[in-house]
Design a protein around this motif. Structure first.
Motif, mmCIF file in Angstrom:
data_model
loop_
_atom_site.group_PDB
_atom_site.id
_atom_site.type_symbol
_atom_site.label_atom_id
_atom_site.label_comp_id
_atom_site.label_asym_id
_atom_site.label_seq_id
_atom_site.Cartn_x
_atom_site.Cartn_y
_atom_site.Cartn_z
ATOM 1 N N ALA A 459 104.840 -16.942 0.558
ATOM 2 C CA ALA A 459 104.116 -16.957 -0.932
ATOM 3 C C ALA A 459 102.423 -17.371 -0.536
ATOM 4 O O ALA A 459 101.739 -17.416 -0.846
ATOM 5 N N ASP A 460 102.774 -18.550 0.600
ATOM 6 C CA ASP A 460 101.765 -19.358 0.929
ATOM 7 C C ASP A 460 100.477 -18.017 1.120
ATOM 8 O O ASP A 460 99.415 -17.875 0.828
ATOM 9 N N SER A 461 101.208 -16.591 1.675
ATOM 10 C CA SER A 461 100.204 -16.132 2.300
ATOM 11 C C SER A 461 99.726 -14.743 0.740
ATOM 12 O O SER A 461 98.436 -14.392 1.156
ATOM 13 N N PHE A 462 100.523 -15.215 0.067
ATOM 14 C CA PHE A 462 99.871 -14.331 -1.200
ATOM 15 C C PHE A 462 98.810 -15.177 -1.717
ATOM 16 O O PHE A 462 97.776 -14.450 -2.363
ATOM 17 N N ILE A 463 99.478 -16.669 -1.849
ATOM 18 C CA ILE A 463 97.492 -17.283 -2.024
ATOM 19 C C ILE A 463 96.524 -17.631 -1.504
ATOM 20 O O ILE A 463 95.171 -17.553 -2.112
ATOM 21 N N VAL A 464 96.792 -17.270 0.449
ATOM 22 C CA VAL A 464 95.567 -17.162 0.359
ATOM 23 C C VAL A 464 94.472 -16.338 0.597
ATOM 24 O O VAL A 464 93.862 -16.054 0.328
ATOM 25 N N TYR A 465 95.740 -15.168 0.250
ATOM 26 C CA TYR A 465 94.720 -13.357 -0.775
ATOM 27 C C TYR A 465 94.002 -13.431 -1.392
ATOM 28 O O TYR A 465 92.990 -13.185 -1.900
ATOM 29 N N PHE A 466 94.994 -14.386 -2.938
ATOM 30 C CA PHE A 466 94.204 -14.100 -4.130
ATOM 31 C C PHE A 466 92.767 -15.590 -4.090
ATOM 32 O O PHE A 466 92.214 -14.901 -4.746
ATOM 33 N N GLU A 467 93.193 -16.626 -3.463
ATOM 34 C CA GLU A 467 92.411 -17.231 -3.489
ATOM 35 C C GLU A 467 90.615 -17.129 -2.898
ATOM 36 O O GLU A 467 89.604 -16.723 -3.513
ATOM 37 N N ARG A 468 90.863 -15.684 -1.864
ATOM 38 C CA ARG A 468 89.777 -14.782 -1.596
ATOM 39 C C ARG A 468 88.965 -14.864 -2.142
ATOM 40 O O ARG A 468 87.962 -14.098 -2.353
ATOM 41 N N VAL A 469 90.027 -13.181 -2.609
ATOM 42 C CA VAL A 469 89.155 -12.575 -4.156
ATOM 43 C C VAL A 469 88.984 -13.421 -4.518
ATOM 44 O O VAL A 469 88.197 -13.289 -5.797
ATOM 45 N N ARG A 470 89.558 -14.461 -5.348
ATOM 46 C CA ARG A 470 88.937 -15.215 -6.279
ATOM 47 C C ARG A 470 87.585 -15.998 -5.629
ATOM 48 O O ARG A 470 86.791 -16.078 -6.804
ATOM 49 N N GLU A 472 85.143 -14.128 -3.347
ATOM 50 C CA GLU A 472 83.886 -13.348 -4.096
ATOM 51 C C GLU A 472 83.706 -13.353 -5.498
ATOM 52 O O GLU A 472 82.791 -12.817 -5.384
ATOM 53 N N ILE A 473 84.632 -13.301 -6.923
ATOM 54 C CA ILE A 473 84.123 -12.796 -7.818
ATOM 55 C C ILE A 473 83.394 -14.114 -8.607
ATOM 56 O O ILE A 473 82.082 -13.734 -8.858
ATOM 57 N N ARG A 474 83.554 -15.256 -8.004
ATOM 58 C CA ARG A 474 83.032 -16.569 -8.119
ATOM 59 C C ARG A 474 80.986 -16.013 -7.420
ATOM 60 O O ARG A 474 80.342 -16.651 -8.025
ATOM 61 N N GLU A 475 81.195 -15.342 -6.601
ATOM 62 C CA GLU A 475 79.941 -15.379 -5.714
ATOM 63 C C GLU A 475 79.268 -14.159 -7.412
ATOM 64 O O GLU A 475 78.378 -14.124 -6.019
ATOM 65 N N GLY A 476 80.051 -13.601 -7.953
ATOM 66 C CA GLY A 476 78.958 -12.593 -8.435
ATOM 67 C C GLY A 476 79.713 -10.961 -8.010
ATOM 68 O O GLY A 476 79.187 -10.390 -8.764
ATOM 69 N N ARG A 477 80.758 -10.907 -7.339
ATOM 70 C CA ARG A 477 80.687 -9.847 -6.737
ATOM 71 C C ARG A 477 81.601 -9.367 -8.505
ATOM 72 O O ARG A 477 82.841 -9.875 -8.713
ATOM 73 N N SER A 478 81.938 -7.694 -8.246
ATOM 74 C CA SER A 478 83.266 -7.698 -8.897
ATOM 75 C C SER A 478 85.029 -7.149 -8.061
ATOM 76 O O SER A 478 84.776 -7.041 -7.120
ATOM 77 N N LEU A 479 85.866 -6.942 -9.000
ATOM 78 C CA LEU A 479 86.766 -6.995 -8.786
ATOM 79 C C LEU A 479 87.016 -6.101 -7.631
ATOM 80 O O LEU A 479 87.547 -5.825 -6.469
ATOM 81 N N ARG A 480 87.050 -4.609 -6.946
ATOM 82 C CA ARG A 480 87.201 -3.784 -6.361
ATOM 83 C C ARG A 480 86.435 -4.244 -5.308
ATOM 84 O O ARG A 480 87.524 -4.069 -4.076
ATOM 85 N N ALA A 482 85.236 -7.105 -4.168
ATOM 86 C CA ALA A 482 85.883 -8.351 -4.107
ATOM 87 C C ALA A 482 87.626 -8.066 -3.316
ATOM 88 O O ALA A 482 87.130 -8.853 -2.389
ATOM 89 N N VAL A 483 88.148 -7.426 -3.413
ATOM 90 C CA VAL A 483 89.286 -7.160 -3.020
ATOM 91 C C VAL A 483 89.453 -7.060 -1.428
ATOM 92 O O VAL A 483 90.124 -7.139 -0.580
ATOM 93 N N GLU A 484 88.228 -5.568 -1.310
ATOM 94 C CA GLU A 484 88.546 -5.339 0.154
ATOM 95 C C GLU A 484 87.542 -5.825 0.764
ATOM 96 O O GLU A 484 87.830 -6.466 1.691
ATOM 97 N N ARG A 485 86.406 -6.637 0.571
ATOM 98 C CA ARG A 485 85.237 -7.984 1.140
ATOM 99 C C ARG A 485 86.703 -9.427 1.663
ATOM 100 O O ARG A 485 86.395 -9.910 2.329
ATOM 101 N N ALA A 486 87.557 -9.598 0.760
ATOM 102 C CA ALA A 486 88.184 -10.721 0.431
ATOM 103 C C ALA A 486 89.333 -10.780 1.774
ATOM 104 O O ALA A 486 89.990 -10.914 2.150
#
Length: 586
Positions: A459-470, A472-480, A482-486
């Motif tokens: 579960a910790d691995s999922f949380i690390v990835y999800f928070e990285r995506v979030r 990227e979104i906070r910095e103003g990027r769209s989801l797709r 954000a998923v690749e940059r995170a």
């Protein structure tokens, strides 16, 4: 037309379905293999499924009672552990109890009789010259024949090369009086210590000092030989007890016709410590079936060449040597010439199992003490079952809390995490079920604890990835995007974290023994599976979900709503006004 930035893998982004298909095929293959093998549940350890408990008592030898000490008992425990593990048994427990007892606990599903033989057999191996032999109970032994019928017990040959002549059982053809004189002369000759392993470093007494004693001992041994009845099981179990390797002895064994034969054997010329390696081999060239081949050490090879060269000059049966294992003659081949190849072969009516058992005992060495089985009882799993139920309840509660947290905090993203946990659980279960028959892995209570701890690691691995995506979104990027940059930054963090967990599990597995190794093994296995699941399932699945309007448009229940995440509006660049440049003077 804009040029794509370097380092972006368009193919990897556009084809996540391949990774998902690969891991699903792997799960299907493992599940199919599990059902095909018939092992649909993990093999349980003795604390969960019960098993067999064997209590062994060290028996002191005459004149050597001080041999029962802590050093020899610890050595015996180590050899027994290697023997049991050589059978493919994992999670076995071998430990001392008191001064002269050893307790061996073996999980259910193991052949308890086979394991009893492995731990209880001393496996003292000697190569002794044959002085006299005949069928026990009267009559003479059959004459040498290269086409003797197979026996019920191992009875084979020693060869310098695989194509060496097979041995037939031999007996003296001289009259009783002539034989008696030959036996007496041979015993007197063997009374003088030779340069064998058992007598190295001992001074040879003078003939005058030993002549009378040797003659008396020879006469006494001949009287015992005449009365020996090897058809009596009680007599066979005690013949040769307390006799040193450096002294002549009596022994029993079966010949190629399945008849019990009695022997007078000379002092041991080669012993089990001179065997470097033993293995079971299926001999298809000579049709001998399963055999046990032995490679001698350098010193053992010289001794073996010397004794076979000496025996080759004698008449039958004194051109034979007996391979004696724990007092029983398993083979009594004759030799025609010195065998200098540094190896020997025991052949006969071996099965694969019996050949592997003998090779296993010879490879791991003889026990330093003789043991008798005091008791062999069946262990119930009642207490372990209660503890397992308590552990499973605790694991279920922990998993439920993790799922509730994911649902409350990540909302739509939590379904990706839950699916990933299910995939990880499927891989873990099928691998544990297959590792039982493959490497002898048995699931015990510490291993169950390791599997529960792995829930948090995954579960910790999922949380690390999800928070990285979030982020990227906070910095103003769209989801797709954000998923690749995170992913690169999350991937690095996940790998470092899992490497530390796997390293800790590996160190724990190496430095510990017994049940704790089950915890370390399970923790290491689930940590490796966490990397596989994140790379081949979680990331590709999130890439696919990012194309769905529910996630891409930032629905408030998706867990990726820019407003709830406090996203900044995207930065817009404006052209800087051109600054007039004054022309330089010529």
């Amino acid at each position: 037309m804009a040029t794509p930035k370097k380092g972006r893998s368009a193919s990897a982004q556009s084809k996540p379905g391949r990774s998902l298909a690969l891991i699903l095929i792997a799960i299907a293959a493992l599940t199919g293999g599990m059902f095909a093998s018939g092992h649909t549940t993990p093999r349980l350890g003795i604390d969960l499924a019960g098993g067999t408990s064997i209590t062994l008592r060290a028996v002191p030898e005459a004149g050597n009672e001080e041999a029962i000490n802590k050093t020899n008992m610890d050595t015996a425990v180590s050899i027994m552990e290697r023997r049991v593990n050589g059978l493919g048994v994992s999670e076995s427990e071998v430990q001392t109890q008191g001064r002269d007892n050893i307790v061996v606990n073996i999980p259910k599903g193991t052949n308890s009789e086979q394991a009893r033989k492995q731990v209880g057999t001393t496996a003292k191996l000697y190569f002794r010259p044959v002085i006299a032999t005949e069928v026990s109970g009267g009559g003479t032994a059959p004459s040498p024949s290269p086409t003797g019928s197979p026996s019920d017990q191992p009875s084979g040959k020693a060869t310098d090369k695989p194509e060496a002549t097979d041995k037939g059982s031999a007996s003296p053809s001289a009259s009783p009086s002539t034989q008696g004189r030959a036996v007496t002369d041979a015993l007197k000759a063997d009374a003088t210590p030779s340069a064998s392993a058992s007598d190295k470093g001992k001074a040879s007494p003078s003939p005058s000092a030993t002549g009378g004693t040797a003659g008396d001992d020879a006469s006494k041994l001949q009287e015992q030989y005449a009365k020996l009845d090897c058809t009596n099981e009680k007599t066979r179990s005690t013949v040769g007890d307390g006799v040193k390797a450096s002294a002549p002895t009596l022994a029993c064994g079966k010949n190629s016709q399945g008849q019990w034969q009695k022997y007078i054997l000379g002092p041991a010329e080669v012993d089990g410590t001179d065997v470097d390696k033993a293995q079971a081999v299926l001999n298809t060239q000579t049709g001998a079936g399963w055999t046990v081949t032995m490679d001698f050490t350098d010193g053992g090879a010289k001794k073996f060449a010397a004794i076979t060269g000496k025996l080759a000059q004698n008449q039958s049966p004194q051109n034979q040597f007996a391979i004696v294992l724990d007092g029983d003659v398993v083979s009594d081949p004759y030799v025609k010439q010195a065998l200098t190849g540094g190896n020997a072969e025991i052949s006969g009516n071996f099965t694969q199992q019996s050949a592997q058992e003998l090779a296993n005992m010879l490879s791991y060495g003889a026990l330093p003490l003789t043991f008798k089985v005091d008791s062999m009882t069946t262990v119930t799993a009642a207490l372990g079952g209660d503890q397992l139920n308590a552990g499973l309840i605790a694991g279920a509660i922990g998993l439920a809390l993790v799922v509730i947290y994911l649902l409350a905090y990540y909302r739509g993203l939590s379904f990706i995490a839950i699916l990933s946990l299910l995939v990880s659980a499927a891989l873990t279960y099928t691998l544990m079920a297959l590792l039982g028959p493959t490497i002898g892995f048995a699931l015990n209570l510490p291993a169950v604890c390791g599997a529960i701890v792995a829930i948090g690691i995954t579960a910790d691995s999922f949380i690390v990835y999800f928070e990285r995506v979030r982020d990227e979104i906070r910095e103003g990027r769209s989801l797709r995007p954000a998923v690749e940059r995170a992913w690169p930054r999350a991937r690095r963090t996940i790998l470092v974290s899992d490497f530390v967990s796997f390293l800790a599990a590996a160190v724990l597995f190496i430095v510990t023994v017994g049940k704790v190794q089950g915890f370390a093994f399970t923790l290491g296995l689930t940590t490796l599976l966490d990397v596989v699941v994140v790379f081949f399932f979680t990331k590709p699945l999130l890439t696919l979900m990012a194309r769905r309007p529910f996630f891409a448009n930032g629905h408030k229940w998706s867990g990726l709503d820019p407003k709830s995440l406090g996203a900044q509006p995207p930065l817009r660049r404006t052209r800087r006004p051109a600054v007039p440049v004054d022309p330089k003077e010529a």
